[in-house]
Design a protein around this motif. Structure first.
Motif, PDB file in Angstrom:
ATOM      1  N   ASN A 184     -50.641  -2.692 109.937  1.00  0.00           N
ATOM      2  CA  ASN A 184     -50.210  -4.074 109.761  1.00  0.00           C
ATOM      3  C   ASN A 184     -50.012  -4.767 111.099  1.00  0.00           C
ATOM      4  O   ASN A 184     -49.636  -4.138 112.100  1.00  0.00           O
ATOM      5  CB  ASN A 184     -48.904  -4.104 108.972  1.00  0.00           C
ATOM      6  CG  ASN A 184     -47.824  -3.265 109.629  1.00  0.00           C
ATOM      7  OD1 ASN A 184     -47.817  -2.051 109.433  1.00  0.00           O
ATOM      8  ND2 ASN A 184     -46.924  -3.876 110.392  1.00  0.00           N
ATOM      9  N   PRO A 185     -50.227  -6.075 111.179  1.00  0.00           N
ATOM     10  CA  PRO A 185     -49.991  -6.800 112.426  1.00  0.00           C
ATOM     11  C   PRO A 185     -48.490  -7.003 112.666  1.00  0.00           C
ATOM     12  O   PRO A 185     -47.759  -7.389 111.748  1.00  0.00           O
ATOM     13  CB  PRO A 185     -50.692  -8.151 112.186  1.00  0.00           C
ATOM     14  CG  PRO A 185     -50.682  -8.305 110.701  1.00  0.00           C
ATOM     15  CD  PRO A 185     -50.789  -6.928 110.125  1.00  0.00           C
ATOM     16  N   PRO A 186     -48.010  -6.730 113.880  1.00  0.00           N
ATOM     17  CA  PRO A 186     -46.592  -6.993 114.179  1.00  0.00           C
ATOM     18  C   PRO A 186     -46.359  -8.487 114.374  1.00  0.00           C
ATOM     19  O   PRO A 186     -47.287  -9.256 114.633  1.00  0.00           O
ATOM     20  CB  PRO A 186     -46.372  -6.214 115.471  1.00  0.00           C
ATOM     21  CG  PRO A 186     -47.710  -6.187 116.130  1.00  0.00           C
ATOM     22  CD  PRO A 186     -48.721  -6.141 115.022  1.00  0.00           C
ATOM     23  N   HIS A 187     -45.110  -8.888 114.275  1.00  0.00           N
ATOM     24  CA  HIS A 187     -44.790 -10.301 114.493  1.00  0.00           C
ATOM     25  C   HIS A 187     -43.435 -10.393 115.189  1.00  0.00           C
ATOM     26  O   HIS A 187     -42.713  -9.397 115.334  1.00  0.00           O
ATOM     27  CB  HIS A 187     -44.776 -11.072 113.167  1.00  0.00           C
ATOM     28  CG  HIS A 187     -43.671 -10.686 112.240  1.00  0.00           C
ATOM     29  ND1 HIS A 187     -42.435 -11.293 112.228  1.00  0.00           N
ATOM     30  CD2 HIS A 187     -43.605  -9.717 111.277  1.00  0.00           C
ATOM     31  CE1 HIS A 187     -41.670 -10.744 111.310  1.00  0.00           C
ATOM     32  NE2 HIS A 187     -42.350  -9.779 110.715  1.00  0.00           N
ATOM     33  N   ASN A 223     -53.097 -10.247 106.327  1.00  0.00           N
ATOM     34  CA  ASN A 223     -53.293 -11.645 106.736  1.00  0.00           C
ATOM     35  C   ASN A 223     -53.456 -12.598 105.559  1.00  0.00           C
ATOM     36  O   ASN A 223     -53.490 -13.823 105.748  1.00  0.00           O
ATOM     37  CB  ASN A 223     -54.498 -11.758 107.669  1.00  0.00           C
ATOM     38  CG  ASN A 223     -54.223 -11.162 109.039  1.00  0.00           C
ATOM     39  OD1 ASN A 223     -53.063 -11.039 109.456  1.00  0.00           O
ATOM     40  ND2 ASN A 223     -55.275 -10.765 109.740  1.00  0.00           N
ATOM     41  N   THR A 224     -53.584 -12.062 104.348  1.00  0.00           N
ATOM     42  CA  THR A 224     -53.628 -12.941 103.178  1.00  0.00           C
ATOM     43  C   THR A 224     -52.236 -13.430 102.785  1.00  0.00           C
ATOM     44  O   THR A 224     -52.120 -14.344 101.972  1.00  0.00           O
ATOM     45  CB  THR A 224     -54.250 -12.203 101.969  1.00  0.00           C
ATOM     46  OG1 THR A 224     -53.431 -11.082 101.624  1.00  0.00           O
ATOM     47  CG2 THR A 224     -55.665 -11.725 102.282  1.00  0.00           C
ATOM     48  N   LEU A 225     -51.209 -12.814 103.369  1.00  0.00           N
ATOM     49  CA  LEU A 225     -49.831 -13.217 103.061  1.00  0.00           C
ATOM     50  C   LEU A 225     -49.423 -14.431 103.897  1.00  0.00           C
ATOM     51  O   LEU A 225     -49.934 -14.644 104.997  1.00  0.00           O
ATOM     52  CB  LEU A 225     -48.873 -12.059 103.329  1.00  0.00           C
ATOM     53  CG  LEU A 225     -49.159 -10.738 102.596  1.00  0.00           C
ATOM     54  CD1 LEU A 225     -48.101  -9.703 102.979  1.00  0.00           C
ATOM     55  CD2 LEU A 225     -49.207 -10.932 101.092  1.00  0.00           C
ATOM     56  N   THR A 226     -48.486 -15.185 103.399  1.00  0.00           N
ATOM     57  CA  THR A 226     -47.943 -16.310 104.159  1.00  0.00           C
ATOM     58  C   THR A 226     -46.982 -15.784 105.227  1.00  0.00           C
ATOM     59  O   THR A 226     -46.554 -14.617 105.194  1.00  0.00           O
ATOM     60  CB  THR A 226     -47.192 -17.268 103.227  1.00  0.00           C
ATOM     61  OG1 THR A 226     -46.041 -16.580 102.685  1.00  0.00           O
ATOM     62  CG2 THR A 226     -48.088 -17.725 102.080  1.00  0.00           C
ATOM     63  N   ASN A 227     -46.614 -16.626 106.158  1.00  0.00           N
ATOM     64  CA  ASN A 227     -45.663 -16.233 107.196  1.00  0.00           C
ATOM     65  C   ASN A 227     -44.325 -15.814 106.591  1.00  0.00           C
ATOM     66  O   ASN A 227     -43.686 -14.858 107.061  1.00  0.00           O
ATOM     67  CB  ASN A 227     -45.453 -17.384 108.186  1.00  0.00           C
ATOM     68  CG  ASN A 227     -46.680 -17.622 109.048  1.00  0.00           C
ATOM     69  OD1 ASN A 227     -47.507 -16.720 109.242  1.00  0.00           O
ATOM     70  ND2 ASN A 227     -46.814 -18.837 109.571  1.00  0.00           N
ATOM     71  N   ALA A 228     -43.924 -16.515 105.561  1.00  0.00           N
ATOM     72  CA  ALA A 228     -42.660 -16.168 104.900  1.00  0.00           C
ATOM     73  C   ALA A 228     -42.760 -14.795 104.245  1.00  0.00           C
ATOM     74  O   ALA A 228     -41.801 -13.992 104.288  1.00  0.00           O
ATOM     75  CB  ALA A 228     -42.316 -17.231 103.864  1.00  0.00           C
ATOM     76  N   GLU A 229     -43.907 -14.498 103.639  1.00  0.00           N
ATOM     77  CA  GLU A 229     -44.089 -13.186 103.007  1.00  0.00           C
ATOM     78  C   GLU A 229     -44.160 -12.070 104.055  1.00  0.00           C
ATOM     79  O   GLU A 229     -43.628 -10.973 103.851  1.00  0.00           O
ATOM     80  CB  GLU A 229     -45.357 -13.190 102.152  1.00  0.00           C
ATOM     81  CG  GLU A 229     -45.244 -14.047 100.894  1.00  0.00           C
ATOM     82  CD  GLU A 229     -46.568 -14.191 100.174  1.00  0.00           C
ATOM     83  OE1 GLU A 229     -46.554 -14.280  98.932  1.00  0.00           O
ATOM     84  OE2 GLU A 229     -47.623 -14.221 100.850  1.00  0.00           O
ATOM     85  N   ALA A 231     -42.649 -12.106 106.945  1.00  0.00           N
ATOM     86  CA  ALA A 231     -41.265 -11.903 107.399  1.00  0.00           C
ATOM     87  C   ALA A 231     -40.464 -11.114 106.363  1.00  0.00           C
ATOM     88  O   ALA A 231     -39.599 -10.304 106.722  1.00  0.00           O
ATOM     89  CB  ALA A 231     -40.606 -13.252 107.669  1.00  0.00           C
ATOM     90  N   LEU A 232     -40.748 -11.329 105.085  1.00  0.00           N
ATOM     91  CA  LEU A 232     -40.026 -10.631 104.029  1.00  0.00           C
ATOM     92  C   LEU A 232     -40.419  -9.161 103.965  1.00  0.00           C
ATOM     93  O   LEU A 232     -39.551  -8.282 103.819  1.00  0.00           O
ATOM     94  CB  LEU A 232     -40.316 -11.309 102.680  1.00  0.00           C
ATOM     95  CG  LEU A 232     -39.732 -10.620 101.440  1.00  0.00           C
ATOM     96  CD1 LEU A 232     -38.200 -10.664 101.470  1.00  0.00           C
ATOM     97  CD2 LEU A 232     -40.271 -11.287 100.168  1.00  0.00           C
ATOM     98  N   LEU A 238     -42.309  -4.909 112.685  1.00  0.00           N
ATOM     99  CA  LEU A 238     -43.298  -3.851 112.897  1.00  0.00           C
ATOM    100  C   LEU A 238     -43.448  -2.922 111.697  1.00  0.00           C
ATOM    101  O   LEU A 238     -44.571  -2.542 111.350  1.00  0.00           O
ATOM    102  CB  LEU A 238     -42.927  -3.024 114.134  1.00  0.00           C
ATOM    103  CG  LEU A 238     -43.898  -1.891 114.508  1.00  0.00           C
ATOM    104  CD1 LEU A 238     -45.284  -2.457 114.824  1.00  0.00           C
ATOM    105  CD2 LEU A 238     -43.363  -1.096 115.699  1.00  0.00           C
ATOM    106  N   HIS A 239     -42.322  -2.551 111.072  1.00  0.00           N
ATOM    107  CA  HIS A 239     -42.361  -1.545 110.003  1.00  0.00           C
ATOM    108  C   HIS A 239     -42.255  -2.223 108.638  1.00  0.00           C
ATOM    109  O   HIS A 239     -41.209  -2.802 108.317  1.00  0.00           O
ATOM    110  CB  HIS A 239     -41.223  -0.535 110.189  1.00  0.00           C
ATOM    111  CG  HIS A 239     -41.249   0.147 111.513  1.00  0.00           C
ATOM    112  ND1 HIS A 239     -40.508  -0.303 112.588  1.00  0.00           N
ATOM    113  CD2 HIS A 239     -41.946   1.227 111.946  1.00  0.00           C
ATOM    114  CE1 HIS A 239     -40.729   0.491 113.632  1.00  0.00           C
ATOM    115  NE2 HIS A 239     -41.605   1.418 113.268  1.00  0.00           N
ATOM    116  N   PRO A 240     -43.290  -2.125 107.818  1.00  0.00           N
ATOM    117  CA  PRO A 240     -43.269  -2.782 106.507  1.00  0.00           C
ATOM    118  C   PRO A 240     -42.321  -2.081 105.539  1.00  0.00           C
ATOM    119  O   PRO A 240     -41.960  -0.914 105.725  1.00  0.00           O
ATOM    120  CB  PRO A 240     -44.719  -2.652 106.020  1.00  0.00           C
ATOM    121  CG  PRO A 240     -45.520  -2.257 107.210  1.00  0.00           C
ATOM    122  CD  PRO A 240     -44.595  -1.512 108.112  1.00  0.00           C
TER     123      PRO A 240
END
Length: 269
Positions: A184-187, A223-229, A231-232, A238-240
C-alpha cells in the motif's frame, strides 16, 4: 521339388521343406474356407488381446494421474511470507492461508519470516531461513523501508540486495514460485519520509522480471480509495487495518496463485 504335406491333429497340415537353415514348418488350413475362418479367428483373437492391453494401459495411466493429482490437492502446501512490518504486523498471511485452505479444500500453511523496521539488508542475511523452510511459494516485499530516508540506502544498494536475495532463492529453492509485492502507498509523515519510494519499487520490479519472478502491485487497488478512506484504513500512514488489507490483498494473491479456480467469496443473494 514339391513340398510334402502331412495331416496333424486332423485339421492342420504341416508343409515340411528343407532349406539351408533346416526344416521350416508352415501351418496351412486344408481349404480356402478354412483359410478365411482361421484368418478371421486369428485376427479377432489378436485384436481383442491388443484392445485389452490398450484398455489396461489406459486405466493404469489414468489411475496414476488421479493419484498424482490427489497427492497435490491433499498434501501440505507451504507459503512463506518474507518481509518487513507490513507482513510481520499484519493478518493478511493468516487470511490468505484460510482462504486458500477453504478454496482448495486442503491444508495450506503460511509461515511468516518478517520483522519490524527491517530493510533488504536484513533480507540478505535471513534468506537462508526461507530456503530452509522449503516452501512452494514465496511472497516477499522490502521496498518500503529501503526507501525511508532515515535508513540511508540508495536505490542501487537496494537493487543489489534484492538481486542477491532473488538469486539465492532461485538457487536454494528452484522449484518455488516467487512473488514480489508492492504494498500500500504510505501517506502523511510516513509518506514524506519515503519521497522516492516509486523508484525503489521500480528497481525491484526490474530485478524480479529479469528472473521471471511474478510482480504484484497492490497500489492501484489502494488508489481507488478516496483520501478519507485511505486515512481511515491506513490510520498511522503506513500499516493498513487488518480487514482492509485482507480485503485487498487476498483476492489478488488468490488470482495469481490459483488462477484455474474461482476462489472469490460468493455472497448469498
Amino acid at each position: 521339388m514339391y513340398p510334402a504335406f502331412r495331416v496333424k491333429g486332423g485339421s492342420i497340415l504341416e508343409r515340411r521343406q528343407t532349406c539351408q537353415g533346416g526344416p521350416l514348418l508352415y501351418p496351412f488350413p486344408m481349404n480356402s474356407r478354412s483359410i478365411q475362418q482361421r484368418l478371421l479367428f486369428w485376427l479377432s483373437r489378436n485384436f481383442v488381446r491388443s484392445a485389452l492391453l490398450l484398455l489396461i494401459a489406459a486405466f493404469s495411466s489414468a489411475a496414476m494421474g488421479s493419484e498424482s493429482s490427489m497427492s497435490v490437492q491433499t498434501s501440505s502446501f507451504k507459503i512463506v511470507a518474507f518481509g518487513n512490518s507490513l507482513t510481520a504486523r499484519s493478518d493478511w498471511p493468516s487470511a490468505l492461508q484460510n482462504a486458500m485452505s477453504t478454496c482448495l479444500a486442503g491444508p495450506i500453511s503460511v509461515e511468516v519470516i518478517a520483522d519490524v523496521g527491517v530493510t533488504s539488508t536484513w533480507a540478505v542475511n535471513n534468506v537462508n531461513r526461507v530456503i530452509a523452510a522449503a516452501p512452494q511459494v514465496i511472497l516477499m516485499q522490502f521496498s518500503e523501508n529501503d526507501a525511508a530516508i532515515n535508513n540511508i540506502m540508495s536505490v542501487d544498494s537496494s537493487r543489489t540486495n534484492i538481486a542477491r536475495v532473488l538469486g539465492a532463492l532461485r538457487q536454494g529453492v528452484p522449484a518455488a514460485r516467487i512473488v514480489y509485492m508492492a504494498m500500500n502507498p504510505p501517506h502523511g509523515f510516513r509518506g514524506w519520509m519515503r519521497p522516492f519510494l516509486a523508484s525503489y519499487i521500480e528497481a525491484h520490479r526490474q530485478e524480479a522480471e529479469r528472473r521471471n519472478v511474478t510482480f504484484v502491485d497492490f497500489r492501484p487497488h489502494w488508489n481507488t480509495l478516496t483520501n478519507a478512506e485511505i486515512a481511515l484504513h491506513i490510520p498511522d500512514g503506513l500499516h493498513p487495518t487488518t480487514s482492509k488489507v485482507s480485503e485487498i490483498m487476498v483476492p489478488v494473491l488468490l488470482a495469481h496463485l490459483v488462477p484455474d479456480k474461482d476462489c472469490r467469496p460468493h455472497r448469498s443473494q
